[in-house]
Design a protein around this motif. Structure first.
Motif, PDB file in Angstrom:
ATOM      1  N   GLU A 120      -6.297   8.204  -3.568  1.00  0.00           N
ATOM      2  CA  GLU A 120      -5.542   7.601  -2.476  1.00  0.00           C
ATOM      3  C   GLU A 120      -6.386   6.589  -1.693  1.00  0.00           C
ATOM      4  OE1 GLU A 120      -2.220   9.568   0.094  1.00  0.00           O
ATOM      5  OE2 GLU A 120      -4.145   9.966   1.081  1.00  0.00           O
ATOM      6  N   THR A 121      -7.632   6.916  -1.431  1.00  0.00           N
ATOM      7  CA  THR A 121      -8.450   6.028  -0.606  1.00  0.00           C
ATOM      8  C   THR A 121      -8.806   4.722  -1.308  1.00  0.00           C
ATOM      9  OG1 THR A 121     -10.485   7.211  -1.219  1.00  0.00           O
ATOM     10  CG2 THR A 121      -9.399   7.867   0.844  1.00  0.00           C
ATOM     11  N   ARG A 122      -8.641   4.650  -2.626  1.00  0.00           N
ATOM     12  CA  ARG A 122      -8.869   3.383  -3.339  1.00  0.00           C
ATOM     13  C   ARG A 122      -7.867   2.311  -2.931  1.00  0.00           C
ATOM     14  NH1 ARG A 122      -9.836   5.661  -9.332  1.00  0.00           N
ATOM     15  NH2 ARG A 122      -9.494   7.576  -8.304  1.00  0.00           N
ATOM     16  N   VAL A 123      -6.726   2.754  -2.415  1.00  0.00           N
ATOM     17  CA  VAL A 123      -5.664   1.837  -1.996  1.00  0.00           C
ATOM     18  C   VAL A 123      -5.970   1.242  -0.616  1.00  0.00           C
ATOM     19  CG1 VAL A 123      -3.191   1.723  -1.423  1.00  0.00           C
ATOM     20  CG2 VAL A 123      -3.961   3.117  -3.356  1.00  0.00           C
ATOM     21  N   PHE A 124      -6.793   1.899   0.170  1.00  0.00           N
ATOM     22  CA  PHE A 124      -7.038   1.516   1.561  1.00  0.00           C
ATOM     23  C   PHE A 124      -8.065   0.400   1.672  1.00  0.00           C
ATOM     24  CE2 PHE A 124      -6.392   6.310   2.619  1.00  0.00           C
ATOM     25  CZ  PHE A 124      -5.043   6.190   2.376  1.00  0.00           C
ATOM     26  N   ALA A 132     -11.341  -1.131   3.810  1.00  0.00           N
ATOM     27  CA  ALA A 132     -12.531  -0.430   4.306  1.00  0.00           C
ATOM     28  C   ALA A 132     -12.261   0.187   5.679  1.00  0.00           C
ATOM     29  CB  ALA A 132     -13.718  -1.388   4.368  1.00  0.00           C
ATOM     30  N   GLU A 133     -11.582  -0.542   6.543  1.00  0.00           N
ATOM     31  CA  GLU A 133     -11.279  -0.030   7.883  1.00  0.00           C
ATOM     32  C   GLU A 133     -10.316   1.158   7.809  1.00  0.00           C
ATOM     33  OE1 GLU A 133      -9.045  -1.493  11.946  1.00  0.00           O
ATOM     34  OE2 GLU A 133     -10.108  -3.002  10.753  1.00  0.00           O
ATOM     35  N   GLN A 134      -9.287   1.054   6.974  1.00  0.00           N
ATOM     36  CA  GLN A 134      -8.329   2.154   6.811  1.00  0.00           C
ATOM     37  C   GLN A 134      -9.022   3.386   6.239  1.00  0.00           C
ATOM     38  OE1 GLN A 134      -5.652  -0.054   4.323  1.00  0.00           O
ATOM     39  NE2 GLN A 134      -4.122  -0.266   5.954  1.00  0.00           N
ATOM     40  N   ARG A 135      -9.922   3.163   5.309  1.00  0.00           N
ATOM     41  CA  ARG A 135     -10.664   4.272   4.692  1.00  0.00           C
ATOM     42  C   ARG A 135     -11.497   4.991   5.746  1.00  0.00           C
ATOM     43  NH1 ARG A 135     -15.190   5.677   1.765  1.00  0.00           N
ATOM     44  NH2 ARG A 135     -14.757   6.684  -0.223  1.00  0.00           N
ATOM     45  N   THR A 139      -8.268  19.365  -7.172  1.00  0.00           N
ATOM     46  CA  THR A 139      -7.052  18.561  -7.024  1.00  0.00           C
ATOM     47  C   THR A 139      -7.078  17.801  -5.701  1.00  0.00           C
ATOM     48  OG1 THR A 139      -5.789  20.112  -8.382  1.00  0.00           O
ATOM     49  CG2 THR A 139      -4.525  18.686  -6.906  1.00  0.00           C
ATOM     50  N   ILE A 140      -7.493  18.467  -4.649  1.00  0.00           N
ATOM     51  CA  ILE A 140      -7.557  17.833  -3.329  1.00  0.00           C
ATOM     52  C   ILE A 140      -8.586  16.701  -3.326  1.00  0.00           C
ATOM     53  CG2 ILE A 140      -8.212  18.196  -0.905  1.00  0.00           C
ATOM     54  CD1 ILE A 140      -6.994  21.083  -1.275  1.00  0.00           C
ATOM     55  N   ILE A 141      -9.748  16.947  -3.877  1.00  0.00           N
ATOM     56  CA  ILE A 141     -10.793  15.924  -3.912  1.00  0.00           C
ATOM     57  C   ILE A 141     -10.346  14.737  -4.761  1.00  0.00           C
ATOM     58  CG2 ILE A 141     -13.132  15.419  -4.757  1.00  0.00           C
ATOM     59  CD1 ILE A 141     -13.840  18.319  -3.791  1.00  0.00           C
ATOM     60  N   SER A 142      -9.770  14.987  -5.924  1.00  0.00           N
ATOM     61  CA  SER A 142      -9.275  13.900  -6.779  1.00  0.00           C
ATOM     62  C   SER A 142      -8.212  13.083  -6.057  1.00  0.00           C
ATOM     63  CB  SER A 142      -8.706  14.454  -8.081  1.00  0.00           C
ATOM     64  OG  SER A 142      -9.721  15.038  -8.847  1.00  0.00           O
ATOM     65  N   HIS A 143      -7.331  13.773  -5.340  1.00  0.00           N
ATOM     66  CA  HIS A 143      -6.283  13.079  -4.593  1.00  0.00           C
ATOM     67  C   HIS A 143      -6.880  12.172  -3.526  1.00  0.00           C
ATOM     68  CE1 HIS A 143      -2.737  12.219  -2.257  1.00  0.00           C
ATOM     69  NE2 HIS A 143      -3.329  12.746  -1.202  1.00  0.00           N
ATOM     70  N   ILE A 144      -7.827  12.686  -2.787  1.00  0.00           N
ATOM     71  CA  ILE A 144      -8.457  11.889  -1.734  1.00  0.00           C
ATOM     72  C   ILE A 144      -9.102  10.646  -2.334  1.00  0.00           C
ATOM     73  CG2 ILE A 144     -10.381  11.845  -0.075  1.00  0.00           C
ATOM     74  CD1 ILE A 144      -9.681  14.839   0.494  1.00  0.00           C
ATOM     75  N   GLN A 186       0.835  -1.206   0.000  1.00  0.00           N
ATOM     76  CA  GLN A 186       0.000   0.000   0.000  1.00  0.00           C
ATOM     77  C   GLN A 186       0.872   1.260   0.000  1.00  0.00           C
ATOM     78  OE1 GLN A 186      -2.338  -1.128   3.489  1.00  0.00           O
ATOM     79  NE2 GLN A 186      -4.222  -0.860   2.263  1.00  0.00           N
ATOM     80  N   LEU A 187       1.929   1.249   0.801  1.00  0.00           N
ATOM     81  CA  LEU A 187       2.848   2.398   0.834  1.00  0.00           C
ATOM     82  C   LEU A 187       3.461   2.648  -0.536  1.00  0.00           C
ATOM     83  CD1 LEU A 187       4.766   2.061   4.217  1.00  0.00           C
ATOM     84  CD2 LEU A 187       3.296   3.947   3.489  1.00  0.00           C
ATOM     85  N   ASN A 188       3.831   1.583  -1.219  1.00  0.00           N
ATOM     86  CA  ASN A 188       4.408   1.718  -2.563  1.00  0.00           C
ATOM     87  C   ASN A 188       3.417   2.331  -3.547  1.00  0.00           C
ATOM     88  OD1 ASN A 188       6.876   0.679  -1.766  1.00  0.00           O
ATOM     89  ND2 ASN A 188       6.368  -1.420  -2.369  1.00  0.00           N
ATOM     90  N   GLN A 189       2.142   2.149  -3.301  1.00  0.00           N
ATOM     91  CA  GLN A 189       1.117   2.755  -4.152  1.00  0.00           C
ATOM     92  C   GLN A 189       0.817   4.196  -3.729  1.00  0.00           C
ATOM     93  OE1 GLN A 189      -2.067  -0.094  -3.584  1.00  0.00           O
ATOM     94  NE2 GLN A 189      -1.611  -1.112  -5.532  1.00  0.00           N
ATOM     95  N   VAL A 190       0.777   4.442  -2.422  1.00  0.00           N
ATOM     96  CA  VAL A 190       0.370   5.743  -1.893  1.00  0.00           C
ATOM     97  C   VAL A 190       1.448   6.815  -2.076  1.00  0.00           C
ATOM     98  CG1 VAL A 190      -0.116   6.972   0.277  1.00  0.00           C
ATOM     99  CG2 VAL A 190      -1.332   4.865  -0.269  1.00  0.00           C
ATOM    100  N   GLU A 191       2.697   6.468  -1.882  1.00  0.00           N
ATOM    101  CA  GLU A 191       3.751   7.488  -1.916  1.00  0.00           C
ATOM    102  C   GLU A 191       3.868   8.203  -3.262  1.00  0.00           C
ATOM    103  OE1 GLU A 191       7.011   5.333  -0.109  1.00  0.00           O
ATOM    104  OE2 GLU A 191       6.396   6.052   1.890  1.00  0.00           O
TER     105      GLU A 191
END
Length: 159
Positions: free
Chosen positions: A119-123, A125-128, A111-116, A51-56
């Motif tokens: 990014e949350t697609r990687v998480f 359900a609990e992490q989200r 940009t902020i909304i698109s980023h959120i 997940q970190l490799n995807q999020v960073e």
């Protein structure tokens, strides 16, 4: 002469409000960068290495874009102040620049909304759920006025 002064004061007040919106978004994000008072939000989610490799990379693209748009907003805000400070107010130029700043601020928000969303697609359900709960807490605890707009002593005044 008195009407020109009133117009300039009104326009300056509008500019301060516009600056507040753009800068507030920036300061909210900047205060959560490493070295600020909070870690990156995703660092509180117990992400896996995968997940970190995807999020960073998502985070890095996001911050580069924020910096780019924020820099453009800042440049336009400074130009707007110059227009307001001119001996003769060019209302058409002020209106044009104000519209450009509004568009850039919308770009920042998009940009902020698109980023959120990205990014949350990687998480999980609990992490989200945790991510959005932390985000709400940080917004709830944040100050509505950026530090540079606070009067000496930190007291708010009507403005």
């Amino acid at each position: 002469m008195k009407e020109t002064l009133k117009t300039q004061v009104l326009v300056f007040s509008i500019i301060l409000n516009i600056a507040f919106v753009g800068v507030t978004a920036y300061y909210r994000l900047a205060s959560h960068l490493p070295g600020g008072n909070c870690p990156f939000l995703y660092q509180q989610l117990s992400l896996t290495k995968e997940q970190l490799n995807q999020v960073e990379p998502i985070r890095d693209r996001f911050h580069a874009r924020l910096s780019e748009v924020g820099s453009t907003i800042k440049t336009k805000q400074l130009a707007l102040i110059d227009l307001l400070a001119a001996p003769e107010l060019n209302r058409e130029a002020v209106d044009t620049l104000q519209k450009e700043i509004h568009i850039l601020q919308k770009t920042m928000q998009d940009t902020i909304i698109s980023h959120i969303l990205e990014e949350t697609r990687v998480f999980s359900a609990e992490q989200r759920n945790t991510f959005f709960q932390i985000m709400k807490e940080r917004i709830d605890q944040s100050q509505p006025c950026p530090p540079w707009m606070k009067p000496p002593g930190g007291k708010q005044t009507a403005g």
